[in-house]
Motif scaffolding. Structure first.
Motif, mmCIF file in Angstrom:
data_model
loop_
_atom_site.group_PDB
_atom_site.id
_atom_site.type_symbol
_atom_site.label_atom_id
_atom_site.label_comp_id
_atom_site.label_asym_id
_atom_site.label_seq_id
_atom_site.Cartn_x
_atom_site.Cartn_y
_atom_site.Cartn_z
ATOM 1 N N VAL A 1 89.215 62.433 -7.113
ATOM 2 C CA VAL A 1 88.036 62.988 -7.000
ATOM 3 C C VAL A 1 88.136 63.717 -5.475
ATOM 4 O O VAL A 1 87.368 64.696 -5.136
ATOM 5 N N THR A 2 88.498 62.653 -4.377
ATOM 6 C CA THR A 2 88.434 63.609 -2.955
ATOM 7 C C THR A 2 89.181 64.813 -2.891
ATOM 8 O O THR A 2 89.327 65.565 -1.526
ATOM 9 N N ASN B 1 80.764 60.714 -9.095
ATOM 10 C CA ASN B 1 82.020 61.143 -10.074
ATOM 11 C C ASN B 1 82.800 59.869 -10.324
ATOM 12 O O ASN B 1 83.845 60.188 -10.969
ATOM 13 N N HIS C 1 78.701 62.945 -3.346
ATOM 14 C CA HIS C 1 79.386 63.674 -4.354
ATOM 15 C C HIS C 1 80.784 63.097 -4.632
ATOM 16 O O HIS C 1 81.340 63.471 -5.660
ATOM 17 N N VAL C 2 81.208 61.855 -4.034
ATOM 18 C CA VAL C 2 82.347 61.176 -4.535
ATOM 19 C C VAL C 2 82.156 59.922 -5.454
ATOM 20 O O VAL C 2 82.376 59.817 -6.606
ATOM 21 N N VAL D 1 86.832 53.755 -1.828
ATOM 22 C CA VAL D 1 86.326 55.175 -1.583
ATOM 23 C C VAL D 1 86.618 55.405 -0.112
ATOM 24 O O VAL D 1 87.114 56.529 0.074
ATOM 25 N N TYR E 1 89.421 58.534 0.986
ATOM 26 C CA TYR E 1 88.865 59.834 1.528
ATOM 27 C C TYR E 1 89.445 60.011 2.951
ATOM 28 O O TYR E 1 89.715 61.130 3.317
ATOM 29 N N ALA F 1 89.374 57.187 -6.937
ATOM 30 C CA ALA F 1 88.840 58.254 -5.917
ATOM 31 C C ALA F 1 89.747 59.071 -5.294
ATOM 32 O O ALA F 1 89.255 60.299 -4.695
ATOM 33 N N VAL G 1 84.387 69.031 -2.933
ATOM 34 C CA VAL G 1 84.438 67.731 -1.923
ATOM 35 C C VAL G 1 84.864 68.558 -0.536
ATOM 36 O O VAL G 1 84.185 68.424 0.629
ATOM 37 N N LEU H 1 80.613 60.873 0.472
ATOM 38 C CA LEU H 1 80.970 59.643 -0.088
ATOM 39 C C LEU H 1 79.812 59.330 -1.184
ATOM 40 O O LEU H 1 80.023 58.881 -2.333
#
Length: 321
Positions: A191-192, A218, A214-215, A125, A129, A188, A197, A211
């Protein structure tokens, strides 16, 4: 004067939808789990897993000693006093040693799985990110560890200090963390890049909160799949290390140790090897297959989530125009 409120309203509207994502993702994960259990594959694999876990954790409650002498070594079940599965190399009851030999192995495997998935998820993650130098540093380190076979990596750590139980957990967990990091990193990345986000990041929310709140929510389903896969691999790896002499010290029962110490007498009484090996195989197949059932059930949930996010972004874009 009129251009400033529009981006603020759009960002606020997007951010306002962010808290609702957590519960929705939780319900989506439950739906995926329920969908996996609704399939024949999922029910059978879950049944196999629960059966072996019940034997491992409820077996020690059955009256009987796993270290008491029962009959001559490698006696088959027909010998009086040998029990349903006969005796092992020391004349101890194979049945009672099987019932008492799985709990310690399961606990070690669970803890190693938590370390593998936890550390791997954090690495994946953060790399997805932060991007740039941090991403390259973390993922190149993951590639280096991936180049080393898991068993060799674990044996390397154990040979430095010795067969300590905490080091066994750490060695198995760290040897599997790179696989989880790779999977979570790939999941991830998409998602990021989501609007919600980025909107939260613009509002100045700390990175750790982004992280964690919100990350990661998901990524619930990929984490569930990784938990199942890592658990099955941890069980097999710890059993293999026990076979090599890094498990519970004698006379404590251990399924991996039983396979090693009873293999010389398989011709006289094969149950000393077959019983623990069969349980290990059933548990590995059950957890691995159930993780596959979750992954198959997740396909519909992932597509549905993308459609919801796309529909939610539509009115915002039109309104800003």
């Amino acid at each position: 004067m009129t251009t400033h409120p529009l981006p603020t309203t759009s960002s606020a509207g997007t951010a306002a939808r962010v808290p609702a994502k957590g519960p929705k993702r939780s319900f989506a994960a439950l739906r995926v789990l329920g969908a996996a259990l609704g399939t024949t594959r999922g029910r059978i694999s879950a049944g196999l897993t629960l059966l072996v876990l019940a034997i491992a954790f409820l077996g020690p409650l059955v009256p009987g000693s796993p270290t008491a002498f029962a009959a001559p070594p490698f006696s088959n079940p027909s010998v009086p006093g040998a029990g349903l599965l006969g005796t092992d190399v020391l004349g101890q009851s194979v049945l009672f040693r099987v019932l008492h030999g799985g709990q310690h192995l399961m606990l070690l495997a669970f803890l190693a799985t938590v370390i593998a998935v936890g550390s791997g998820a954090v690495i994946g993650v953060v790399a997805a990110y932060r991007r740039g130098f941090v991403e390259n540093l973390l993922m190149r380190g993951v590639d280096v560890v991936l180049a080393i076979p898991q068993l060799v990596f674990a044996l390397l750590l154990l040979s430095l200090i010795g067969p300590e139980w905490w080091l066994l957990i750490l060695a198995v967990g760290l040897s599997q963390a790179p696989q989880t990091a790779r999977v979570i990193y790939g999941a991830a990345q998409s998602v990021t890049e989501k609007d919600f986000v980025k909107a939260v990041a613009v509002w100045g929310v700390p990175t750790r909160s982004i992280l964690a709140r919100h990350v990661l929510p998901n990524l619930t389903t990929p984490l569930m799949v990784e938990l199942g896969l890592r658990l099955s691999y941890s069980i097999v790896l710890i059993a293999g290390l026990s076979f090599l002499g890094f498990g519970s010290p004698p006379p404590e029962p251990d399924w991996g140790v039983m396979v090693n110490e009873n293999r010389i007498g398989m011709a006289a009484n094969p149950w000393g090897v077959l019983a623990p090996a069969l349980l290990l195989a059933l548990l590995a197949v059950g957890t691995n297959t159930f993780a596959d059932a979750i992954a198959r059930a997740n396909l519909g949930e992932t597509r549905g989530e993308d459609a919801v996010l796309g529909a939610a972004a539509g009115p915002t874009t039109e309104g800003s125009k």
